[in-house]
Design an enzyme around this catalytic site. Structure first.
Site, mmCIF file in Angstrom:
data_model
loop_
_atom_site.group_PDB
_atom_site.id
_atom_site.type_symbol
_atom_site.label_atom_id
_atom_site.label_comp_id
_atom_site.label_asym_id
_atom_site.label_seq_id
_atom_site.Cartn_x
_atom_site.Cartn_y
_atom_site.Cartn_z
ATOM 1 N N THR A 57 22.136 17.588 53.613
ATOM 2 C CA THR A 57 21.354 16.772 52.793
ATOM 3 C C THR A 57 20.507 15.774 53.240
ATOM 4 O O THR A 57 19.319 15.368 52.733
ATOM 5 C CB THR A 57 22.202 16.308 51.457
ATOM 6 O OG1 THR A 57 23.012 17.397 51.085
ATOM 7 C CG2 THR A 57 21.632 15.529 50.359
ATOM 8 N N CYS A 58 20.901 15.254 54.211
ATOM 9 C CA CYS A 58 20.162 13.731 54.924
ATOM 10 C C CYS A 58 19.044 14.379 55.699
ATOM 11 O O CYS A 58 17.901 13.865 55.657
ATOM 12 C CB CYS A 58 21.112 13.139 55.955
ATOM 13 S SG CYS A 58 22.600 12.524 55.214
#
Length: 179
Positions: free
Chosen positions: A50-51
């Site tokens: 996600t990052c």
């Protein structure tokens, strides 16, 4: 201690990075944010899905728009060492505006009270996902995720908050007769 929130002054702390010559540099958060409008966003870890695919790219893509709303600096911090942060930064060759800063021992993350214990997953102490809009060291917006969510800490949410703030300032100045 309560987590940092809107209205609070951000604590000072030392973060690190590798410069263009791979020399370790240390910088205080206050030196980066004093007298400026800064977006400080934190992620649980470099190279995590996600990052890497949503959070960081959103700030890179929105950087010019954020700057058009008065943002001077966009700072990404993670509980990783500066070598990992530099390697991660290099995976975004289009990036010109987001600074990648290491909080290797989670000292600054703990000062914000945003630590997230992921020891059960073998990841140790990490950071909650968050985005702060800071104006001359004072937190104006604090968007903090609970758990592993990604709903309020992205670039779009900070951009919306900036737009609302700018609109409120304009309206207030009209009410006072200042144009």
């Amino acid at each position: 201690m309560a987590p940092i929130a809107a209205g609070d002054v951000i604590p000072d702390g030392i973060l690190s990075y590798l410069d263009e010559n791979d020399q370790l540099q240390k910088v205080s958060v206050h030196s980066l944010a004093a007298g400026k409008k800064v977006v400080l966003f934190g992620v649980p870890g470099a190279f995590t899905p996600t990052c890497s695919m949503k959070h960081v790219p959103g700030f890179i893509e929105k950087a010019e728009e954020l700057k058009s709303k008065g943002v001077d600096e966009i700072l990404c911090i993670s509980v990783n060492d500066p070598f990992v942060m530099k390697a991660w930064e290099q995976t975004y060759p289009e990036n010109k505006d987001v600074k990648f800063l290491a909080d290797g021992s989670a000292t600054y993350t703990v000062a914000l009270n945003f630590e997230l214990d992921l020891s059960e997953k073998g990841l140790g102490i990490r950071s909650r996902r968050f985005a702060l809009l800071v104006d001359d060291l004072k937190v104006r917006v604090a968007n903090v995720e609970s758990g592993g969510e990604f709903t309020v800490s992205g670039a779009d949410e900070i951009f919306k908050a900036l737009s609302i703030c700018m609109s409120a300032i304009f309206t207030y100045s009209l009410l006072l007769g200042c144009t």
